[in-house]
Scaffold this motif. Structure first.
Motif, PDB file in Angstrom:
ATOM      1  N   LYS A 195      45.431  41.440  51.913  1.00 50.47           N
ATOM      2  CA  LYS A 195      44.791  41.013  50.667  1.00 50.47           C
ATOM      3  C   LYS A 195      45.637  41.417  49.462  1.00 50.47           C
ATOM      4  O   LYS A 195      45.884  40.594  48.555  1.00 50.47           O
ATOM      5  N   GLN A 196      46.122  42.658  49.448  1.00 50.25           N
ATOM      6  CA  GLN A 196      46.987  43.112  48.360  1.00 50.25           C
ATOM      7  C   GLN A 196      48.276  42.312  48.303  1.00 50.25           C
ATOM      8  O   GLN A 196      48.729  41.891  47.233  1.00 50.25           O
ATOM      9  N   GLY A 197      48.894  42.107  49.493  1.00 50.48           N
ATOM     10  CA  GLY A 197      50.162  41.386  49.550  1.00 50.48           C
ATOM     11  C   GLY A 197      50.034  39.948  49.077  1.00 50.48           C
ATOM     12  O   GLY A 197      50.882  39.456  48.310  1.00 50.48           O
ATOM     13  N   LEU A 198      48.986  39.260  49.525  1.00 47.71           N
ATOM     14  CA  LEU A 198      48.770  37.866  49.118  1.00 47.71           C
ATOM     15  C   LEU A 198      48.483  37.779  47.621  1.00 47.71           C
ATOM     16  O   LEU A 198      49.000  36.895  46.933  1.00 47.71           O
ATOM     17  N   PHE A 204      47.459  33.561  44.688  1.00 44.27           N
ATOM     18  CA  PHE A 204      46.043  33.730  45.012  1.00 44.27           C
ATOM     19  C   PHE A 204      45.318  34.455  43.882  1.00 44.27           C
ATOM     20  O   PHE A 204      45.879  35.339  43.235  1.00 44.27           O
ATOM     21  N   GLU A 205      44.076  34.064  43.684  1.00 41.13           N
ATOM     22  CA  GLU A 205      43.190  34.767  42.778  1.00 41.13           C
ATOM     23  C   GLU A 205      42.103  35.437  43.610  1.00 41.13           C
ATOM     24  O   GLU A 205      41.866  35.058  44.756  1.00 41.13           O
ATOM     25  N   LEU A 210      41.310  33.882  49.107  1.00 43.25           N
ATOM     26  CA  LEU A 210      42.082  35.101  49.348  1.00 43.25           C
ATOM     27  C   LEU A 210      41.475  35.893  50.505  1.00 43.25           C
ATOM     28  O   LEU A 210      42.188  36.350  51.406  1.00 43.25           O
ATOM     29  N   HIS A 211      40.163  36.038  50.513  1.00 40.72           N
ATOM     30  CA  HIS A 211      39.472  36.777  51.577  1.00 40.72           C
ATOM     31  C   HIS A 211      39.672  36.092  52.929  1.00 40.72           C
ATOM     32  O   HIS A 211      39.871  36.758  53.949  1.00 40.72           O
ATOM     33  N   PHE A 212      39.631  34.766  52.938  1.00 46.62           N
ATOM     34  CA  PHE A 212      39.798  33.999  54.181  1.00 46.62           C
ATOM     35  C   PHE A 212      41.193  34.209  54.759  1.00 46.62           C
ATOM     36  O   PHE A 212      41.346  34.513  55.956  1.00 46.62           O
ATOM     37  N   CYS A 213      42.222  34.041  53.959  1.00 42.80           N
ATOM     38  CA  CYS A 213      43.604  34.173  54.445  1.00 42.80           C
ATOM     39  C   CYS A 213      43.898  35.600  54.912  1.00 42.80           C
ATOM     40  O   CYS A 213      44.531  35.806  55.954  1.00 42.80           O
ATOM     41  N   ALA A 214      43.440  36.580  54.146  1.00 44.77           N
ATOM     42  CA  ALA A 214      43.645  37.974  54.537  1.00 44.77           C
ATOM     43  C   ALA A 214      42.923  38.284  55.840  1.00 44.77           C
ATOM     44  O   ALA A 214      43.435  39.007  56.703  1.00 44.77           O
TER      45      ALA A 214
END
Length: 310
Positions: A195-198, A204-205, A210-214
């Protein structure tokens, strides 16, 4: 005049953790059943009942119907109410405690240790529901005369205590705790790190995408790391006592016999349904949790510019 809340109360963290896990389980319970069945298929060198994930799903639907693929849902919900409530509640508390005063989150290693601590503690609390879940989801693969026939998680718990003793509820507790520590170190730490990296890429906002990809990245890491321990846990908790002797002496015995009779790659048997279950469950759990935390902070605490906090 009362002081405004500066942090989310501990009981809210625990409650949100359990509710998020339970909501996610409603969607992914069929995949948990398929994963458990595939991990037990071909046990001891016997012919595999299922060729692949698709074959397992179609076979279960054909033989047991749509209701059959949701077998063990009550146990799955109780598992989330105990295990996930404890796990995410403790992790959220520790995450907040070890974050800097300026809001900077803990480093990756600290997150991993926090995840292992939360997971190990929660696994002990959730083992009775876990063993009920394994047995209920595995029952349909057995011949009718050998099935345990539990009607609900509470029926399973009461019969296990009556027939096998209360300590049986914690059978396989060792590998369950080890698996939970591996899962949580990988899942919670990799989720926070992903999440931090993305977010730092600028593409990403803060939000559901963001939550989905992480979560999907976290689910993949966790699946690869935890499957060997998970198959040991599943087989120990599903085993029966034959002539007064258990089928396995412990997790190491399971792993050695499995490798010897089925090959080392069998330790990742059921990878597809495991990830297909863990990925969406991770996604849904964290999305539900982030949204509950976000709205609690906005509408109860009055914090308008806040992320979920995981």
């Amino acid at each position: 005049m009362s002081q405004p809340q500066t942090s989310t109360p501990k009981y809210i963290k625990f409650t949100f953790g359990g509710l998020a896990g339970m909501a996610a389980t409603v969607f992914v319970q069929p995949l948990d059943l398929v994963k458990n069945r595939m991990q037990l298929s071909g046990e001891g060198g016997k012919a595999r009942q299922y060729k692949n994930t698709f074959h397992a799903i179609t076979t279960i639907l054909r033989n047991e119907g749509i209701i059959g693929i949701y077998t063990g849902l009550s146990a799955g919900l109780l598992r989330q109410a105990t295990y996930t409530t404890t796990r995410l509640g403790i992790y959220s508390m520790l995450f907040e405690k070890f974050s800097s005063t300026d809001g900077t989150p803990p480093n990756f290693l600290t997150k991993a240790v926090l995840g292992m601590s939360a997971g190990g503690t929660a696994a002990f609390v959730g083992t009775p529901a876990e063993i009920s879940l394994i047995r209920m989801t595995a029952d349909g693969r057995l011949p009718a005369a050998e099935r345990r026939g539990y009607t609900s998680v509470f029926n399973a718990l009461s019969r296990i205590i009556r027939d096998e003793g209360v300590l049986t509820l914690w059978r396989g507790c060792g590998p369950t705790i080890i698996r939970a520590m591996v899962v949580n170190a990988a899942q919670l730490a990799s989720y926070s790190q992903a999440k931090q990296g993305l977010f730092s890429t600028g593409y990403f906002e803060e939000g559901i995408l963001l939550h989905f990809c992480a979560s999907m990245i976290s689910g993949l890491v966790t699946t690869a790391a935890s499957m060997p321990v998970d198959i040991a846990k599943t087989r120990i908790q599903s085993m029966k006592i034959i002539d007064g002797k258990p089928e396995y002496k412990g997790a190491i015995d399971v792993l050695s016999k499995t490798i010897k009779s089925e090959g080392i790659l069998s330790l990742w048997k059921g990878f597809t349904p495991y990830y297909a279950r863990l990925g969406p469950h991770t996604v849904l759990t964290f999305i539900f949790l982030e949204q509950m935390n976000k709205y609690y902070k906005q509408y109860v605490m009055g914090v308008t510019s806040s992320s979920g906090g995981i």
